[in-house]
Write an enzyme that holds these catalytic residues in place. Structure first.
Site, PDB file in Angstrom:
ATOM      1  N   ALA A  13       0.834  -1.199   0.000  1.00 37.41           N
ATOM      2  CA  ALA A  13       0.000   0.000   0.000  1.00 37.41           C
ATOM      3  C   ALA A  13       0.867   1.248   0.000  1.00 37.41           C
ATOM      4  O   ALA A  13       2.028   1.209   0.404  1.00 37.41           O
ATOM      5  CB  ALA A  13      -0.897  -0.004   1.240  1.00 37.41           C
ATOM      6  N   SER A  14       0.307   2.326  -0.485  1.00 38.11           N
ATOM      7  CA  SER A  14       0.965   3.624  -0.494  1.00 38.11           C
ATOM      8  C   SER A  14       2.349   3.521  -1.135  1.00 38.11           C
ATOM      9  O   SER A  14       2.457   3.220  -2.314  1.00 38.11           O
ATOM     10  CB  SER A  14       1.015   4.189   0.929  1.00 38.11           C
ATOM     11  N   GLY A  15       3.415   3.738  -0.368  1.00 37.99           N
ATOM     12  CA  GLY A  15       4.767   3.657  -0.926  1.00 37.99           C
ATOM     13  C   GLY A  15       5.113   2.267  -1.423  1.00 37.99           C
ATOM     14  O   GLY A  15       5.864   2.110  -2.383  1.00 37.99           O
TER      15      GLY A  15
END
Length: 138
Positions: free
Chosen positions: A110-112
């Site tokens: 997720a995200s990064g």
């Protein structure tokens, strides 16, 4: 704990894919498997996550090693530092100009962690991988 879980999944995977033999070799044509596990931060990797300095160094080493024909990036990360993620993304893009790079999303990307996958040529996710990104707030 993360290493033990990873090994259990690898052993289970070899049973699922009949005829697959897992073998670690130190010379000759190889595929590098690089793990990006835990929160993302700048600097060296530590007990709780992946540091951009450490991951970039591994990617550069894979790029220089002529016997490494491709790279699998195993991503199991909820994200973290946007700057560190971007530094690693740029290193992945640079490597992918020389060798094939595949992101393998494990439990969480997720995200990064998702952003790291975007730097690769292809992405493979497990059936129950939690992946995605809410974007960047500025």
């Amino acid at each position: 704990l993360a290493a033990g879980m990873y090994l259990r999944k690898m052993r289970k995977g070899s049973k699922i894919l009949s005829g697959l033999v897992l073998k670690e070799v130190s010379r000759g044509p190889r595929i590098a498997v690089i793990n990006a596990v835990g929160g993302i931060s700048s600097g060296p990797s530590g007990n709780n996550g992946v540091g951009s300095d450490s991951l970039v160094a591994l990617l550069q080493k894979a790029e220089r090693d002529r016997s490494i024909k491709g790279v699998v990036l195993r991503v199991d990360s909820p994200g973290g530092s946007a700057l560190a993620s971007d530094v690693m993304w740029r290193a992945l893009r640079r490597l992918s100009r020389e060798k094939p790079v595949v992101a393998s999303m494990v439990d969480v990307a997720a995200s990064g962690g998702y952003y790291l996958g975007m730097g690769c040529d292809q992405i493979v996710a497990e059936e129950l991988s939690v992946t995605g990104s809410i974007g960047v707030v500025s």
